[in-house]
Design a protein around this motif. Structure first.
Motif, PDB file in Angstrom:
ATOM      1  N   ASP A   1       2.685   2.282   6.003  1.00  0.00           N
ATOM      2  CA  ASP A   1       2.273   1.510   5.125  1.00  0.00           C
ATOM      3  C   ASP A   1       2.698  -0.045   5.261  1.00  0.00           C
ATOM      4  O   ASP A   1       3.499  -0.328   6.003  1.00  0.00           O
ATOM      5  CB  ASP A   1       2.790   2.175   3.649  1.00  0.00           C
ATOM      6  CG  ASP A   1       2.169   3.489   3.321  1.00  0.00           C
ATOM      7  OD1 ASP A   1       1.002   3.766   3.929  1.00  0.00           O
ATOM      8  OD2 ASP A   1       2.747   4.274   2.526  1.00  0.00           O
TER       9      ASP A   1
ATOM     10  N   THR B   1       0.883  -1.230  -0.050  1.00  0.00           N
ATOM     11  CA  THR B   1       0.134   0.033  -0.021  1.00  0.00           C
ATOM     12  C   THR B   1       0.797   1.235   0.035  1.00  0.00           C
ATOM     13  O   THR B   1       1.974   1.374   0.490  1.00  0.00           O
ATOM     14  CB  THR B   1      -0.986   0.060   1.067  1.00  0.00           C
ATOM     15  OG1 THR B   1      -0.158   0.107   2.392  1.00  0.00           O
ATOM     16  CG2 THR B   1      -1.824  -1.224   1.283  1.00  0.00           C
ATOM     17  N   LEU B   2       0.386   2.337  -0.356  1.00  0.00           N
ATOM     18  CA  LEU B   2       0.850   3.761  -0.560  1.00  0.00           C
ATOM     19  C   LEU B   2      -0.122   4.533   0.237  1.00  0.00           C
ATOM     20  O   LEU B   2      -1.207   4.560  -0.476  1.00  0.00           O
ATOM     21  CB  LEU B   2       1.529   4.044  -2.090  1.00  0.00           C
ATOM     22  CG  LEU B   2       2.497   3.672  -2.423  1.00  0.00           C
ATOM     23  CD1 LEU B   2       2.718   4.091  -4.043  1.00  0.00           C
ATOM     24  CD2 LEU B   2       4.111   3.763  -1.483  1.00  0.00           C
TER      25      LEU B   2
ATOM     26  N   TYR C   1      -6.150   5.153  -0.579  1.00  0.00           N
ATOM     27  CA  TYR C   1      -5.137   4.369  -0.549  1.00  0.00           C
ATOM     28  C   TYR C   1      -4.613   3.965  -2.022  1.00  0.00           C
ATOM     29  O   TYR C   1      -5.539   4.019  -2.821  1.00  0.00           O
ATOM     30  CB  TYR C   1      -5.100   3.146   0.323  1.00  0.00           C
ATOM     31  CG  TYR C   1      -6.610   2.096  -0.034  1.00  0.00           C
ATOM     32  CD1 TYR C   1      -6.257   1.335  -1.348  1.00  0.00           C
ATOM     33  CD2 TYR C   1      -7.632   2.199   0.269  1.00  0.00           C
ATOM     34  CE1 TYR C   1      -7.265   0.576  -1.619  1.00  0.00           C
ATOM     35  CE2 TYR C   1      -8.819   1.621   0.059  1.00  0.00           C
ATOM     36  CZ  TYR C   1      -8.673   0.729  -1.163  1.00  0.00           C
ATOM     37  OH  TYR C   1      -9.626   0.201  -1.542  1.00  0.00           O
TER      38      TYR C   1
ATOM     39  N   THR D   1      -2.466   1.256   7.280  1.00  0.00           N
ATOM     40  CA  THR D   1      -3.144   0.271   6.557  1.00  0.00           C
ATOM     41  C   THR D   1      -2.897  -1.173   7.160  1.00  0.00           C
ATOM     42  O   THR D   1      -1.446  -1.230   7.980  1.00  0.00           O
ATOM     43  CB  THR D   1      -2.970   0.283   5.221  1.00  0.00           C
ATOM     44  OG1 THR D   1      -1.326   0.022   5.046  1.00  0.00           O
ATOM     45  CG2 THR D   1      -3.139   1.300   4.361  1.00  0.00           C
TER      46      THR D   1
END
Length: 597
Positions: free
Chosen positions: A428, A386-387, A458, A398
């Motif tokens: 992340d 995830t970013l 996200y 996240t």
């Protein structure tokens, strides 16, 4: 004559020591574009002939006004067209280059802290210092009823060690508003306030000292911008594909005043969340001499939301880009986003059968658990990441969970690396998994505290990859005297799940050198959670030739990971502590060895 000779003795001693300059602080942290300002740089070893170089010819060191062993002062000229924001600088000397610092090009009248406690007018950019454990800076100003002002302090992301806290005061010194950290991951305070009554108000800046009363010594400068610029908070989606017409929504305040917007590639000095291991896209390349601008089309604007579209050319270079807003109040540096070639997937439909692809989404309400049907193939490794926080999403932490058809947990990832605060942790997530059988799994994405809303965007990336490692070098300013040797440190960063030995090779400084990281050398937070254990190997490098700059190529290879990994170096940004801290950094395009006489 004798007095002049005595004054030269310390400089001659430094020249004889052979040490390149080492920088610890710059003050002020910047100035207005189009101005001329005297700048002081503190550090060690400023030999005769030292001068300052910037990452753009639009910033120039015009004249040295003071030259001492631990201090260099001079006049810096900022061209009116100098790109706004942070720029890299270093000191160039006959003994080699220094490490880098950051210098800011602003757009508002700038005032040095000094005796300017009563501000003549707003907007303004204040360049100050919090000297010593008792220093508190207070600024007084006048406002009209109904005026909105944004108080935006920049320090830690500009190389200062100050973690400040900000309080707004009425005319009697009573606190009427307060901020410590602007969001969950950025320690720089920010206040937005609409004044109900006209009058005189104050802004007090103090430093957070922690339970042990810690202060940050001489590395204590800050930039405080008081303006009525828009206040962008959250952008969605967090990325787009070349060759597409991308639509975006920006959440924040005072956005109805935005008349134009555009994207520019992120410059090296603008990276602000590069902690290890890094999972955001980073371009280890020099800044282009003329940055590309992608204009946006404003679709709708309200005080709290801006909808716009950008035509992304097919030739747009992949990586991080920054959004800029233009309003009658000036230019606002907003948030970064990713441009990448991976095809987008619909978050409401089953995911594609074959990676790579990306999903742009938002955890739109509290308690939401976004679930995806994830097709997998037996033996095909998956890397799911995830970013969010790394791209400036202010709150989302996240958690990724992978489950089989019966709901059993197969893998889970919370943080890329756990740790204390923005200087160490990366909230992340990165999850690795290799399925034993083909089929469909369930991938769940949630916030660690089950929060949600429009400020929780996200960017989910699915690739076929196994855990790997990263290599970086220190110091940034690697220098050797002709006929002598110097020490290069190579550091190993393991991704979660990567183990085993890593063989490394250094080329470019005479005959190739080799070394090996052991399997038991781990990259992990220390027991106190406040610093990192970072494996390192030291190499002794000779001068490879006559004076000049020599590029180095450093690669690592592991039996379980056949593809070689190339090392890089970076500017270290953040408090100057001892120990292996996972600092904010700025990437540099190449590892070089400077040979000097």
């Amino acid at each position: 004559m004798i007095r002049r000779f005595l004054l030269l003795l310390p400089l001659l001693a430094l020249a004889a020591s052979g040490q390149p300059p080492s920088l610890s602080r710059i003050h002020p942290l910047g100035a207005r574009a189009g101005s001329l300002v005297e700048v002081e740089i503190l550090g060690q070893s400023f030999p005769p002939g030292s001068t300052v170089e910037f990452d753009t010819p639009l910033l120039t060191w015009q004249q040295t006004t003071l030259h001492e062993p631990g201090r260099l002062k001079g006049l810096v000229s900022l061209h009116p067209n100098a790109p706004l924001g942070a720029h890299l600088l270093h000191v160039r000397s006959p003994l080699g280059p220094s490490n880098s610092l950051l210098f800011h090009a602003g757009q508002f009248p700038s005032i040095l802290e000094g005796d300017h406690r009563a501000l003549p007018s707003l907007p303004v950019e204040l360049y100050g210092r919090l000297d010593g454990p008792t220093d508190i800076d207070t600024y007084w100003f006048s406002v009209h009823a109904g005026q909105r002002w944004l108080f935006d302090l920049r320090a830690m992301d500009h190389g200062s060690a100050v973690e400040a806290r900000m309080a707004l005061l009425d005319a009697n010194g009573r606190q009427i508003a307060y901020n410590d950290d602007r969001d969950h991951y950025d320690e720089n305070p920010r206040l937005e306030f609409t004044f109900p009554r006209a009058g005189v108000y104050g802004l007090r800046l103090d430093q957070y000292r922690g339970p042990r009363g810690f202060t940050f010594g001489k590395n204590n400068s800050y930039l405080l911008r008081i303006s009525n610029l828009p206040n962008p908070v959250s952008l969605s989606p967090l990325g787009a594909r070349p060759g597409s017409l991308a639509r975006f929504s920006l959440e924040g305040s005072a956005l109805a005043a935005v008349s134009r917007a555009y994207l520019t590639p992120l410059r090296l000095a603008e990276y602000s969340r590069m902690t290890y291991p890094y999972t955001m896209p980073i371009r280890f390349a020099a800044d282009p001499p003329t940055p590309t601008r992608l204009p946006a089309q404003i679709l709708a604007a309200s005080p709290t939301r801006l909808d716009f579209a950008v035509a992304i050319p097919a030739h747009a270079p992949p990586g991080l880009w920054k959004l800029w807003l233009v309003s009658p109040a000036g230019h606002t540096d907003a948030l970064p986003l990713e441009i990448s070639p991976q095809p987008p997937a619909d978050p409401a439909a089953p995911l594609p059968a074959q990676p790579p692809y990306v999903v742009n989404g938002v955890l739109a309400k509290p308690g939401q658990r976004q679930r995806f049907l994830l097709p997998v193939r037996a033996g095909q490794p998956l890397r799911v990441s995830t970013l969010a926080a790394q791209l400036g999403a202010p709150f989302l932490d996240t958690v990724l969970t992978l489950r089989d058809a019966q709901g059993r947990k197969l893998a889970e990832s919370d943080d890329v690396v756990a740790g204390w605060g923005g200087l160490l942790g990366n909230p992340d997530s990165t999850l690795f998994y290799t399925p034993a059988a083909s089929g469909t799994l369930t991938l769940e994405l949630r916030d660690r505290l089950l929060r949600g809303g429009p400020l929780y965007p996200y960017r989910l990336k699915v690739e076929s990859a196994t855990p790997s490692f990263q290599l970086f070098t220190t110091p940034e300013n690697l220098t050797v005297r002709r006929g002598q040797t110097t020490t290069l440190k190579l550091h190993l960063v393991r991704e979660a799940g990567f183990s085993g030995e890593v063989s490394v090779r250094v080329e470019g400084a005479g005959p190739p050198l080799s070394g090996k990281f052991r399997a038991d050398q781990l990259f992990e937070p220390n027991a106190d959670g406040a610093d990192m254990l970072i494996p390192e190997i030291e190499f002794t490098l000779p001068a490879p030739g006559p004076p000049g700059v020599y590029p180095l190529t450093i690669t690592g290879q592991a039996p379980a990971h056949p593809e070689p990994v190339t090392a890089h170096t970076a500017v270290m940004i953040g408090p100057i502590y001892q120990g292996d801290w996972n600092f904010y950094r700025r990437p540099l395009p190449a590892i070089t060895l400077t040979v000097v006489d």
